[in-house]
Design a protein around this motif. Structure first.
Motif, PDB file in Angstrom:
ATOM      1  N   GLN A 988      16.778 -22.797  -3.609  1.00 37.41           N
ATOM      2  CA  GLN A 988      15.666 -22.194  -4.059  1.00 37.41           C
ATOM      3  C   GLN A 988      15.620 -20.601  -4.388  1.00 37.41           C
ATOM      4  O   GLN A 988      15.447 -20.049  -5.455  1.00 37.41           O
ATOM      5  CB  GLN A 988      14.367 -22.161  -3.188  1.00 37.41           C
ATOM      6  CG  GLN A 988      13.080 -21.836  -3.913  1.00 37.41           C
ATOM      7  CD  GLN A 988      11.882 -21.996  -2.822  1.00 37.41           C
ATOM      8  OE1 GLN A 988      12.077 -21.340  -1.856  1.00 37.41           O
ATOM      9  NE2 GLN A 988      10.704 -22.275  -3.353  1.00 37.41           N
ATOM     10  N   PHE A 989      16.210 -19.988  -3.338  1.00 38.81           N
ATOM     11  CA  PHE A 989      16.411 -18.536  -3.645  1.00 38.81           C
ATOM     12  C   PHE A 989      17.650 -18.142  -4.413  1.00 38.81           C
ATOM     13  O   PHE A 989      17.302 -17.264  -5.462  1.00 38.81           O
ATOM     14  CB  PHE A 989      16.808 -17.783  -2.037  1.00 38.81           C
ATOM     15  CG  PHE A 989      17.393 -16.464  -2.228  1.00 38.81           C
ATOM     16  CD1 PHE A 989      16.511 -15.353  -2.526  1.00 38.81           C
ATOM     17  CD2 PHE A 989      18.640 -16.211  -1.811  1.00 38.81           C
ATOM     18  CE1 PHE A 989      16.800 -14.077  -2.650  1.00 38.81           C
ATOM     19  CE2 PHE A 989      18.970 -14.751  -1.777  1.00 38.81           C
ATOM     20  CZ  PHE A 989      18.245 -13.906  -2.430  1.00 38.81           C
ATOM     21  N   ALA A 990      18.599 -19.019  -4.415  1.00 37.70           N
ATOM     22  CA  ALA A 990      19.646 -18.718  -5.349  1.00 37.70           C
ATOM     23  C   ALA A 990      18.980 -18.893  -6.833  1.00 37.70           C
ATOM     24  O   ALA A 990      19.584 -18.303  -7.756  1.00 37.70           O
ATOM     25  CB  ALA A 990      20.822 -19.748  -5.100  1.00 37.70           C
ATOM     26  N   LYS A 991      18.400 -19.877  -6.797  1.00 33.31           N
ATOM     27  CA  LYS A 991      17.887 -20.155  -8.409  1.00 33.31           C
ATOM     28  C   LYS A 991      16.985 -19.146  -8.895  1.00 33.31           C
ATOM     29  O   LYS A 991      16.950 -18.578  -9.902  1.00 33.31           O
ATOM     30  CB  LYS A 991      16.799 -21.538  -8.192  1.00 33.31           C
ATOM     31  CG  LYS A 991      16.144 -22.001  -9.836  1.00 33.31           C
ATOM     32  CD  LYS A 991      15.672 -23.137  -9.559  1.00 33.31           C
ATOM     33  CE  LYS A 991      14.818 -23.485 -11.004  1.00 33.31           C
ATOM     34  NZ  LYS A 991      13.956 -24.688 -10.821  1.00 33.31           N
ATOM     35  N   ARG A 992      16.241 -18.561  -8.053  1.00 28.51           N
ATOM     36  CA  ARG A 992      15.214 -17.383  -8.389  1.00 28.51           C
ATOM     37  C   ARG A 992      16.097 -16.105  -8.560  1.00 28.51           C
ATOM     38  O   ARG A 992      15.704 -15.241  -9.473  1.00 28.51           O
ATOM     39  CB  ARG A 992      14.179 -17.060  -7.386  1.00 28.51           C
ATOM     40  CG  ARG A 992      13.273 -18.381  -7.103  1.00 28.51           C
ATOM     41  CD  ARG A 992      12.082 -18.007  -6.164  1.00 28.51           C
ATOM     42  NE  ARG A 992      11.347 -18.977  -5.887  1.00 28.51           N
ATOM     43  CZ  ARG A 992      10.148 -19.659  -7.028  1.00 28.51           C
ATOM     44  NH1 ARG A 992       9.995 -19.039  -7.815  1.00 28.51           N
ATOM     45  NH2 ARG A 992       9.699 -20.411  -6.222  1.00 28.51           N
ATOM     46  N   ASP A1012      17.580 -30.390  -2.943  1.00 31.80           N
ATOM     47  CA  ASP A1012      17.188 -29.581  -4.162  1.00 31.80           C
ATOM     48  C   ASP A1012      15.894 -29.348  -4.483  1.00 31.80           C
ATOM     49  O   ASP A1012      14.942 -30.271  -4.260  1.00 31.80           O
ATOM     50  CB  ASP A1012      17.776 -30.377  -5.637  1.00 31.80           C
ATOM     51  CG  ASP A1012      19.209 -30.635  -5.601  1.00 31.80           C
ATOM     52  OD1 ASP A1012      19.545 -31.586  -6.347  1.00 31.80           O
ATOM     53  OD2 ASP A1012      19.954 -29.432  -5.020  1.00 31.80           O
ATOM     54  N   PRO A1013      15.277 -28.201  -4.848  1.00 34.94           N
ATOM     55  CA  PRO A1013      13.970 -27.936  -4.754  1.00 34.94           C
ATOM     56  C   PRO A1013      13.190 -28.480  -5.853  1.00 34.94           C
ATOM     57  O   PRO A1013      13.865 -28.608  -7.152  1.00 34.94           O
ATOM     58  CB  PRO A1013      13.827 -26.244  -4.818  1.00 34.94           C
ATOM     59  CG  PRO A1013      15.088 -25.931  -5.414  1.00 34.94           C
ATOM     60  CD  PRO A1013      16.191 -26.789  -4.999  1.00 34.94           C
ATOM     61  N   GLU A1014      11.824 -28.834  -5.723  1.00 33.29           N
ATOM     62  CA  GLU A1014      11.425 -29.181  -6.907  1.00 33.29           C
ATOM     63  C   GLU A1014      11.224 -28.414  -7.788  1.00 33.29           C
ATOM     64  O   GLU A1014      10.981 -27.255  -7.894  1.00 33.29           O
ATOM     65  CB  GLU A1014       9.944 -29.730  -6.636  1.00 33.29           C
ATOM     66  CG  GLU A1014      10.126 -30.970  -5.429  1.00 33.29           C
ATOM     67  CD  GLU A1014       8.869 -31.523  -5.007  1.00 33.29           C
ATOM     68  OE1 GLU A1014       7.833 -30.909  -5.283  1.00 33.29           O
ATOM     69  OE2 GLU A1014       8.906 -32.139  -3.959  1.00 33.29           O
ATOM     70  N   ASP A1018       6.306 -21.783 -12.240  1.00 35.30           N
ATOM     71  CA  ASP A1018       6.516 -20.331 -12.485  1.00 35.30           C
ATOM     72  C   ASP A1018       8.032 -20.109 -12.884  1.00 35.30           C
ATOM     73  O   ASP A1018       8.034 -18.884 -13.680  1.00 35.30           O
ATOM     74  CB  ASP A1018       6.230 -19.563 -11.238  1.00 35.30           C
ATOM     75  CG  ASP A1018       7.360 -20.019 -10.120  1.00 35.30           C
ATOM     76  OD1 ASP A1018       8.453 -19.298  -9.838  1.00 35.30           O
ATOM     77  OD2 ASP A1018       7.025 -21.275  -9.574  1.00 35.30           O
ATOM     78  N   ASP A1019       8.668 -21.010 -12.930  1.00 37.52           N
ATOM     79  CA  ASP A1019      10.288 -20.747 -13.239  1.00 37.52           C
ATOM     80  C   ASP A1019      10.450 -21.236 -14.694  1.00 37.52           C
ATOM     81  O   ASP A1019      11.744 -21.021 -15.404  1.00 37.52           O
ATOM     82  CB  ASP A1019      11.318 -21.365 -12.295  1.00 37.52           C
ATOM     83  CG  ASP A1019      11.334 -20.479 -11.092  1.00 37.52           C
ATOM     84  OD1 ASP A1019      11.016 -19.303 -11.006  1.00 37.52           O
ATOM     85  OD2 ASP A1019      11.589 -21.114 -10.129  1.00 37.52           O
ATOM     86  N   THR A1042      10.543 -14.103  -5.657  1.00 37.90           N
ATOM     87  CA  THR A1042      12.036 -14.018  -5.320  1.00 37.90           C
ATOM     88  C   THR A1042      12.209 -13.303  -3.973  1.00 37.90           C
ATOM     89  O   THR A1042      12.909 -13.720  -3.276  1.00 37.90           O
ATOM     90  CB  THR A1042      12.707 -13.298  -6.407  1.00 37.90           C
ATOM     91  OG1 THR A1042      12.845 -13.853  -7.594  1.00 37.90           O
ATOM     92  CG2 THR A1042      14.357 -13.110  -5.940  1.00 37.90           C
ATOM     93  N   LEU A1043      11.357 -12.134  -3.720  1.00 37.37           N
ATOM     94  CA  LEU A1043      11.319 -11.769  -2.500  1.00 37.37           C
ATOM     95  C   LEU A1043      10.785 -12.519  -1.485  1.00 37.37           C
ATOM     96  O   LEU A1043      11.344 -12.605  -0.344  1.00 37.37           O
ATOM     97  CB  LEU A1043      10.401 -10.460  -2.493  1.00 37.37           C
ATOM     98  CG  LEU A1043      11.146  -9.387  -3.351  1.00 37.37           C
ATOM     99  CD1 LEU A1043       9.897  -8.217  -3.607  1.00 37.37           C
ATOM    100  CD2 LEU A1043      12.343  -8.563  -2.826  1.00 37.37           C
ATOM    101  N   VAL A1044       9.860 -13.314  -1.703  1.00 39.62           N
ATOM    102  CA  VAL A1044       9.327 -14.320  -0.465  1.00 39.62           C
ATOM    103  C   VAL A1044      10.309 -15.459  -0.249  1.00 39.62           C
ATOM    104  O   VAL A1044      10.672 -15.703   0.759  1.00 39.62           O
ATOM    105  CB  VAL A1044       7.999 -14.918  -1.072  1.00 39.62           C
ATOM    106  CG1 VAL A1044       7.443 -15.973  -0.080  1.00 39.62           C
ATOM    107  CG2 VAL A1044       6.716 -13.828  -1.154  1.00 39.62           C
TER     108      VAL A1044
END
Length: 1189
Positions: A988-992, A1012-1014, A1018-1019, A1042-1044
């Protein structure tokens, strides 16, 4: 005597030093002036006669010159050699000899020595290099000696300069006079020297050396060439001997283009210094030309024109013009040979030197360099890739723009590069460059060279995250506020009309009537709100709202408005007056007529000062910042022991602090009464309580005031369900509880909150099933969620174990309740909280709003359970330290509840997929529950060592050993789930963050594909086909998300690292193969610096085990201990600090070391560790810096 005096005086005034210098050597000429005062009368007469002969060739002096000579003669008086001796002082007619040291032995009469330029690089050196960097002669004397040597042998003198440059570059190879005589072989000879030098593999050279004395090396190198050029210009060699400067140019400029960096850098510095000296000489010539031209014009306008003098002056002007033309040609050649190529050199140090030199040339010789052609180089360097170079060019532009005489000539440059300067101030990656650029634009703003849009763009930096940038931008922002304030004043009739209206109010200490300060504050708030809304409205802190991932919320976090107010505190006087701020906020604006068109100044002022709800919230943030800054500064000044203060001053400061505390204690309830209904406003007001000095109330016996304040805080706690308000109220109670004298009063209020909250909780759970998701109505679900949230906040302030363990038995009612229900309701509240965790298992066919509320309820239950078990650990720790037995029933109850909690959390994690927010929270709590009980082992060992062996009995050990059943390892199935969650969180973080993850190892255990994140809304629709954002607000929201995501990943990773170090992960129960460690280290270098720091702490445990194995080998012990085999990280942290090395390694080297680490882990786990003797000294520098931090 009278007739001779003017002649003697005129001779000393008009004597030209040029003829004297040309007739003698440079060294003698330099020393002549110092000894003039010691010359005898004969020398003066000879000088006067020679001067009269010189004047006679130019014609008789005019009347004005004669008057000027007489005036100076009267002012000077008699010659120094003819002064009478001073009279001796007498006392009562007798002469006294005072005890004074002889003048011949006085230290001040010793001749002053030239400053010594000692340098570490000058050791064992000789020739010109030793004289410059290690000699005692001044640089001017060295240059004069070189000129004398040049007259004797030109080739040898030039050879010394070339060898000096080579030696300054760190090269010991030299050229000889034959090389100098043949300039055509210069390139070939330098190539040979360069090859020979490079064969030595030298990586350091004096200009960049960090050794002792190297700081002054560059200054001395530049100073020598400046002195050399000025000396050869004064002696005429610069204009008479063209071969000298041409030969120097061939060798030095050719060296400045060498491929070897030490050669190129050193020669460039020397060349730039030569051009700087030429600019100084040319500037002096320009001044002389202007002076002589004015004299020529003045002489030509006289009634009786002295034609001979006019002709002589014109001749001098022509000669000076020729010299200037010669120097301009030399400067042009050197500029084209060196600067044109080196200002874009690959080495940023050379580029910085070129920028510095160009600015110096513009300031020294503006006639040549102050034009658009040369200024464009500085504009181009504004886009340099190196931050230090950009910072340097901004610093040099500061100097240019601060010269008011150059502002007209900078307008074209400003129009061309203003957008780039604004971009640097707003978007540069380096905070120092942005702050310096803001300072530059502030000068442009004062000069009127900025557009309004540019001022607004820079003014928005008042919300910047970097303090130095906020501090630099206050000038822009304050100017905008002042401009808006002046416009408002003019619209309402001017300053004088409004001052008459508010004259009486300004003397009112209640601050409740309109003032001009209110209008200034209104303009300030409007400006802050305008800049904030243009970036998209965002909360002051990232809050968790229904259906959102926002999770950053904590008490006392400074909002962006509060940070802006802190920056403006010293620049806008109204921000300092927090009493005026409070009066403005408490003023009732409801009586102000909307859109009142009256011409009354007071009515217009009231209308202009009316605040909206959003503006009131911002003004409360400003009040918060003002109060904190004011009281904190006063407290620090009062505690400062370095400043000596009188008793009256100390008493005055104490009284001022007491008065401020009393005033603030009265204001907080009034502010809560007005703004308590607004969550953001209420949290800001509650935040004020923590800066309140509560000792004042105890000293003044004002417990009633404090009790009233605590009652208001309790009211806010019970009436709000906003997380931030409850957190601020809890922190306010904690602050009051920290004062020992007020603890009893505060604990009474906290107990009252517990009673009210638990009564509400027991009433809500009566007859209801807390374990089934979706069985509550909306009102009941919201009520339970808010009540559990209050329990979680209270549990952080006071011990909750007794309250949550106490069973609540409601009164029986045979008509409405059966016996079975009564027994269920009598269970302790902690069991009900554990039951709430099962509501985290998702069910089908539920509304999204209901799902969000259900998830919030489960999350609040997790927040309440964690402090309950932490308080239990605290109590058990006290028993272990004191050596008293832990009650068996307590151990049994905690074990059962811990197991029930772990099972419920496991069900939640199994039934949710990907990086679900609640799934990660369940993972946090599960890891905390396993890790927190491990610390009791260390406490047990330390407590046993502190107690005497006589007080320890075997019976106590047997009774107290039951708690060790809670020190368990996480089993393999649960570990697999944790790794799934880790993979999903990383993805999830890598994607954002647009980062790439490492491919899994073929030898790793397979992980189920639910990581894999759903896909999230927002993306999906934020980017267009080119990848650029369509909406600024959506872009900002994506940044926050992304920060969160990074925060959640680091929190999860830190808990897993603690589990590995503590032994709850990667133990025998989970397979013992180090799977968690390998998985954590897989993407160590791919997910940013923060993640790298977190994972780097794994090496603390590795180092601990390595030292243990090493010690066992040395001692010959083969049997390892079965308990406490994993030492805590703190024990070995100091070793890491000692061995800290901040140098960063290349990625390949880092990967190699990581592979070695993995092999060592495998060897240790297989029982065959190999510990090298230099293990500690060969740790990765990168990891060591992490541990050191």
């Amino acid at each position: 005597m009278d007739s001779s005096a003017p002649r003697r005086k005129s001779g000393r005034v008009s004597r030209k030093p040029d003829n004297f210098v040309s007739a003698s050597s440079p060294i003698n000429g330099a020393k002549r002036k110092r000894n003039e005062e010691n010359d005898n009368d004969d020398a003066d007469i000879q000088a006067a006669e020679s001067e009269e002969e010189e004047e006679s060739s130019e014609g008789e002096p005019d009347e004005e010159e004669l008057k000027e000579r007489r005036r100076k003669t009267k002012g000077k008086g008699k010659p120094a050699g003819r002064k009478p001796a001073p009279k001796k002082a007498k006392t009562n007619g007798e002469t006294m000899n005072l005890a004074i040291r002889p003048a011949t032995k006085a230290k001040p009469r010793k001749p002053r020595k030239a400053p010594v330029r000692k340098s570490a690089v000058a050791e064992n050196a000789e020739g010109l290099y030793a004289e410059v960097f290690g000699g005692r002669n001044s640089l001017d004397d060295i240059a004069a000696q070189w000129v004398s040597k040049f007259h004797e042998n030109e080739a040898n003198a030039v050879r010394d300069v070339v060898n000096f440059v080579l030696k300054s570059a760190g090269c010991d190879v030299q050229v000889d006079e034959h090389d100098i005589v043949d300039p055509d072989s210069c390139a070939e000879r330098l190539g040979d020297i360069q090859d020979e030098y490079q064969a030595q593999n030298v990586t350091d050279y004096p200009l960049i050396s960090k050794g002792r004395g190297a700081a002054a090396f560059k200054h001395s190198l530049q100073g020598f060439f400046r002195a050399l050029i000025q000396t050869i210009a004064q002696t005429g060699l610069l204009f008479e001997n063209d071969a000298l400067i041409e030969t120097l140019a061939v060798w030095i400029n050719t060296t400045s283009s060498a491929s070897n960096r030490p050669f190129r850098h050193t020669a460039t510095v020397a060349s730039l210094a030569v051009v700087s000296a030429l600019c100084e000489v040319a500037s002096d010539i320009v001044d002389n030309v202007a002076k002589k031209s004015r004299q020529t014009d003045t002489e030509s306008k006289k009634t009786r024109v002295n034609k001979a003098r006019v002709a002589a002056l014109k001749q001098e002007v022509n000669e000076l013009n020729k010299k200037q033309e010669t120097i301009d040609n030399i400067i042009k050649d050197w500029f084209n040979s060196v600067f044109i190529h080196r200002y874009r050199d690959v080495d940023p140090r050379i580029r910085m030197d070129c920028v510095d030199a160009l600015a110096d040339w513009i300031m020294t010789y503006p006639d040549k360099f102050f034009d658009a052609i040369n200024l464009r180089y500085m504009g181009w360097i504004l886009s340099d890739t190196n931050a230090q170079t950009r910072h340097e060019v901004v610093k040099q532009l500061h100097k240019l723009y601060q010269d008011n005489d150059k502002l007209p000539g900078l307008k074209t440059f400003t129009e061309r590069f203003r957008s780039r300067m604004v971009e640097m101030a707003t978007r540069d990656a380096e905070a120092s460059v942005r702050a310096s650029s803001v300072g530059l634009l502030d000068i442009l703003r004062e000069a009127g060279l900025l557009e309004p849009d540019d001022v607004d763009s820079v003014g928005r930096l008042i919300f910047d995250a970097e303090p130095k940038v906020r501090k630099a931008v206050v000038g822009f922002f304050a100017e905008n506020v002042n401009g808006a304030y002046e416009i408002q004043i003019d619209d309402m009739g001017g300053q004088e009309a409004l001052e008459d209206v508010v004259a009486a109010a300004e003397g009112d200490e209640n601050y409740d009537n309109p003032r001009l300060e209110w209008l200034k504050l209104k303009c300030l708030v409007e400006q802050l709100l305008a800049y904030d809304s243009e970036e998209g409205e965002l909360p002051s802190q990232i809050e968790r709202v229904s259906g959102s991932n926002y999770a950053l919320i904590a008490a006392g976090i400074e909002s962006r408005f509060s940070l802006a107010a802190q920056a403006l505190y010293d620049h806008i006087p109204e921000v300092k007056q927090w009493e005026v701020l409070a009066g403005y906020l408490l003023y009732d604006h409801s009586q102000t007529v909307e859109n009142d068109e009256s011409d009354d100044a007071e009515a217009m002022l009231r209308q202009a000062c009316k605040l909206s709800e959003r503006e009131e919230v911002i003004l409360l943030e400003i009040l918060n910042a003002s109060v904190k800054h004011r009281l904190t500064t006063e407290t620090e000044a009062h505690k400062d022991k370095k400043v000596k203060k009188s008793k009256a001053q100390r008493e005055a400061e104490q009284e001022e602090q007491s008065e401020a505390a009393r005033h603030l204690a009265v204001l907080i309830p009034r502010l809560l009464n007005k703004f308590g209904a607004l969550p953001e406003a209420a949290s800001s007001v509650l935040n004020l309580e923590r800066v309140l000095n509560l000792d004042v109330f105890q000293e003044l016996r004002q417990d009633t005031t404090l009790a009233s304040l605590l009652d208001d805080i309790n009211k806010q706690f019970l009436t709000h369900h906003n997380e931030r308000v409850l957190l601020e109220a809890s922190e306010a109670l904690r602050h009051a509880q920290s004062h020992e004298e007020l603890r009893e009063v505060t604990e009474g209020r906290i107990q009252a909150l517990w009673n009210t909250t638990m009564n509400a909780f027991n009433s809500l759970k009566s007859g209801r099933d807390f374990s089934t998701r979706g069985n509550f109505s909306d009102n009941i679900l919201t009520g339970v969620s808010n009540t559990v949230l209050r329990i979680a906040n209270l549990a952080k302030v006071s011990d909750c174990t007794e309250i949550l363990d106490q069973a609540f038995a409601p009164p029986t009612n045979s008509r409405s309740k059966t016996k079975k229900n009564t027994n269920d309701d009598a269970e302790p509240p902690i069991l009900s909280l554990i039951q709430l965790l099962d509501r985290g298992v998702p069910v089908a066919d539920t509304e999204p709003e209901v799902d969000a509320t259900e998830d919030a309820l489960v999350r609040h239950a997790m927040q309440a359970l964690l402090p309950y078990f932490m308080w239990k650990v605290v109590h058990w720790r006290e028993h272990l330290e004191a050596g008293t037995p832990i009650p068996d029933h307590d151990i049994t109850a905690v074990a059962e509840r811990r197991d029930a909690t772990v099972m419920a959390l496991t069900r939640v994690m199994q039934n949710r997929k990907g990086s679900d927010d609640l799934r990660i929270d369940a993972c946090f709590l599960l890891l905390d529950l396993y890790n927190m009980f491990i610390i009791l082992r260390e406490v047990r060992t330390r407590g046993a060592n502190n107690r005497s062996k006589q007080t320890q009995t075997q019976g106590e050990e047997e009774v107290n050993g039951d708690w060790e059943a809670l020190c368990q390892e996480i089993d393999a199935p649960t570990t697999q789930i944790l790794l799934q969650i880790l993979s999903a969180t990383e993805s999830q973080f890598a994607k954002r963050a647009k980062k790439h993850l490492e491919d899994p190892d073929v030898d790793d255990d397979p992980v189920d594909p639910d990581e894999d994140p759903e896909s999230e809304d927002d993306d999906e629709d934020l980017n267009d086909e080119n990848g650029f954002t369509q909406d600024d607000r959506a872009r900002e929201e994506k940044k926050w998300r992304t920060l969160v995501a990074e925060q959640r990943l680091c929190e999860l990773g830190s808990r897993m690292v603690m589990g590995v170090l503590a032994g709850t992960l990667d133990g025998k129960e989970s397979g013992g193969k180090g799977a968690v460690r390998k998985r954590l280290e897989r993407n160590k270098a791919r997910l940013g610096h923060d993640w790298k720091e977190v994972v780097g702490h794994l090496d603390v445990g590795k180092m601990a085990r390595g030292l243990k194995v090493k010690g066992k080998k040395a001692g010959g012990k083969a049997e390892p201990q079965k308990k406490d085999t994993r030492a805590p990280a703190e024990v070995y942290k100091s070793n890491e600090v000692v061995a800290e090395d901040d140098d960063e390694e290349e990625e390949e080297e880092e990967q190699r070391r990581e592979d070695e680490d993995e092999e060592m882990v495998d060897e240790e786990q297989n029982g065959e560790p190999e510990v090298e003797e230099n293990e500690e000294g060969e740790r990765s520098p990168e990891v060591e810096s992490v541990i050191g931090d």
